[in-house]
Design a protein around this motif. Structure first.
Motif, mmCIF file in Angstrom:
data_model
loop_
_atom_site.group_PDB
_atom_site.id
_atom_site.type_symbol
_atom_site.label_atom_id
_atom_site.label_comp_id
_atom_site.label_asym_id
_atom_site.label_seq_id
_atom_site.Cartn_x
_atom_site.Cartn_y
_atom_site.Cartn_z
ATOM 1 N N GLN A 158 9.320 2.702 9.335
ATOM 2 C CA GLN A 158 7.852 2.877 9.436
ATOM 3 C C GLN A 158 7.385 3.037 10.889
ATOM 4 N N SER A 159 6.455 2.203 11.344
ATOM 5 C CA SER A 159 5.829 2.452 12.658
ATOM 6 C C SER A 159 6.779 2.352 13.851
ATOM 7 N N TYR A 178 0.829 -1.216 0.000
ATOM 8 C CA TYR A 178 0.000 0.000 0.000
ATOM 9 C C TYR A 178 0.862 1.263 0.000
ATOM 10 N N ILE A 179 2.168 1.094 0.301
ATOM 11 C CA ILE A 179 3.134 2.183 0.083
ATOM 12 C C ILE A 179 4.006 1.679 -1.075
ATOM 13 N N TYR A 230 4.182 13.293 9.937
ATOM 14 C CA TYR A 230 4.008 11.868 10.265
ATOM 15 C C TYR A 230 4.678 10.982 9.200
ATOM 16 N N CYS A 237 7.812 8.318 9.556
ATOM 17 C CA CYS A 237 7.713 6.907 9.133
ATOM 18 C C CYS A 237 8.776 6.555 8.094
ATOM 19 N N PHE A 278 -3.624 -1.627 12.900
ATOM 20 C CA PHE A 278 -2.957 -0.346 13.206
ATOM 21 C C PHE A 278 -3.633 0.869 12.585
ATOM 22 N N TYR A 286 -0.078 -4.148 17.856
ATOM 23 C CA TYR A 286 -1.502 -3.959 17.533
ATOM 24 C C TYR A 286 -2.329 -5.183 17.930
ATOM 25 N N ASN A 306 -2.170 4.197 14.395
ATOM 26 C CA ASN A 306 -1.908 5.402 13.596
ATOM 27 C C ASN A 306 -2.574 6.647 14.179
ATOM 28 N N GLU A 331 4.318 7.355 0.324
ATOM 29 C CA GLU A 331 3.243 7.194 1.308
ATOM 30 C C GLU A 331 2.279 8.392 1.247
ATOM 31 N N ASN A 370 -4.781 7.434 6.276
ATOM 32 C CA ASN A 370 -4.261 8.326 7.318
ATOM 33 C C ASN A 370 -4.903 9.704 7.218
ATOM 34 N N GLY A 399 7.282 -2.551 12.308
ATOM 35 C CA GLY A 399 6.919 -1.589 11.264
ATOM 36 C C GLY A 399 6.629 -2.330 9.971
ATOM 37 N N VAL A 400 5.814 -1.736 9.086
ATOM 38 C CA VAL A 400 5.473 -2.425 7.839
ATOM 39 C C VAL A 400 6.647 -2.508 6.851
HETATM 40 N N1 GLN Z 1 3.489 4.679 7.707
HETATM 41 C C1 GLN Z 1 2.660 3.526 7.921
HETATM 42 C C2 GLN Z 1 1.191 3.924 7.972
HETATM 43 O O1 GLN Z 1 0.858 4.943 8.475
HETATM 44 C C3 GLN Z 1 3.104 2.869 9.210
HETATM 45 C C4 GLN Z 1 2.330 1.600 9.493
HETATM 46 C C5 GLN Z 1 3.126 0.536 10.180
HETATM 47 O O2 GLN Z 1 4.348 0.454 10.069
HETATM 48 N N2 GLN Z 1 2.421 -0.359 10.835
HETATM 49 O O3 GLN Z 1 0.341 3.229 7.488
#
Ligand code: GLN
Length: 308
Positions: free
Chosen positions: A67-68, A31-32, A193, A197, A99, A244, A118, A162, A169, A261-262
């Motif tokens: 990321q997260s 998704y990114i 944000y 990330c 998340f 999560y 998030n 992203e 988001n 993190g993703v």
């Molecule tokens: N930047 C990602 C988001 O906002 C972070 C999500 C993650 O790492 N779980 O969706």
């Protein structure tokens, strides 16, 4: 814990051999779009014990998108600046939702359940945005000082990727704004944000950065960043909210405060003993690194060093 008692190097080599044989590696986050380009074959692990020299195996020095995992760093920065005031705007309870779930901000007063979903992380970003003169630079300086590593940086390609796809988001931040828990402009807070990330670190750098959480608030060169009490609370939130809706499984299988993190990274701490980081980009269905969890489960089982 000493060199005589535990042969960390052999254990990490064994884990690396076992884990890299796995055919099921999970799915790289798509998704990114920029993250979808990462080779799922990467695997790295890095251990930094308090009383033993650090050990890295595999791709432990290759930087990736944390990321997260950055949510722990922004929480630390906000705690340092605002201390307990931050708990007026974000809670400390785990959730049973993914998340990026939206309903979390709709329950009543707009206060997200915790700072690692998030919605909560966006509120923490908003607090930092209000406090910092130059958010982009000041946050990066905070992270570089924490890790004693001036080479750490944002990845502007990941940031842009992203931002261009950040519909969910955006919805979360807009909902927070409508519930009066976002004080600054939605776009500006989200940009900040996404920048956070996009921070890029290797497993080695992650272990160095998180040394502070393992060491009562003092970083790798002994500088005090957080009080022992603030550190204790961050570790508690990592334990209860760091994964999560996968947090029970992680506590059951691994048994350490940790954050995922993703980008496929995980960093875990055993307070007073060690910090360990893993990187494998393939994720399980709940968005956490499949092989990273497996490697950490093997590590705490082989060494008998979990907090439980
Ligand atoms: N930047 C990602 C988001 O906002 C972070 C999500 C993650 O790492 N779980 O969706």
């Amino acid at each position: 814990m000493s060199k005589e008692q535990i042969d960390f190097e052999s254990i990490l080599n064994y884990i690396h051999n076992e884990v890299t044989k796995e055919v099921q590696r999970g799915q790289v986050a798509s998704y990114i779009p920029e993250l979808a380009k990462v080779d799922p074959e990467h695997f790295g692990i890095h251990l930094r014990p308090i009383d033993h020299s650090p050990i890295g195996i595999g791709d432990f020095s290759t930087p990736f998108s944390i990321q997260s995992i950055c949510k722990v760093l922004s929480l630390a920065h906000a705690l340092k600046l605002l201390d307990t005031d931050i708990w007026k705007r974000v809670g400390v309870e785990p959730t049973h939702e993914p998340f990026n779930h939206l309903s979390l901000t709709e329950k009543g007063n707009g206060i997200p359940n915790n700072p690692f979903i998030n919605a909560g992380a966006i509120v923490v970003c908003d607090m930092l945005y209000s406090q910092l003169e130059n958010p982009e630079k000041d946050f990066l300086d905070f992270v570089r000082n924490l890790s004693d590593d001036s080479s750490i940086n944002y990845d502007k390609k990941v940031y842009a990727s992203e931002k261009a796809n950040g519909y969910r988001n955006h919805a979360t931040a807009s909902l927070l704004k409508s519930l009066n828990n976002l004080h600054n402009d939605v776009e500006q807070v989200l940009n900040f944000y996404y920048l956070q990330c996009s921070l890029c670190m290797s497993c080695e750098q992650l272990s160095k950065t998180f040394y502070c959480f393992m060491n009562g608030g003092k970083n790798i060169v002994g500088q005090e960043f957080l009080t022992p009490s603030q550190t204790k609370r961050i570790n508690a939130i990592m334990l209860t909210c760091g994964f999560y809706n996968d947090v029970g499984g992680f506590a059951f299988n691994v048994g350490l405060p940790a954050k995922s993190g993703v980008g496929g990274g995980i960093v875990a701490v055993y307070p007073g003993k060690y910090c360990i980081s893993t990187w494998s980009p393939g994720l399980n269905q709940k968005g956490n690194s499949l092989l990273g969890i497996k490697a950490l489960e093997m590590f705490t089982t082989e060494t008998k060093l979990s907090i439980f």
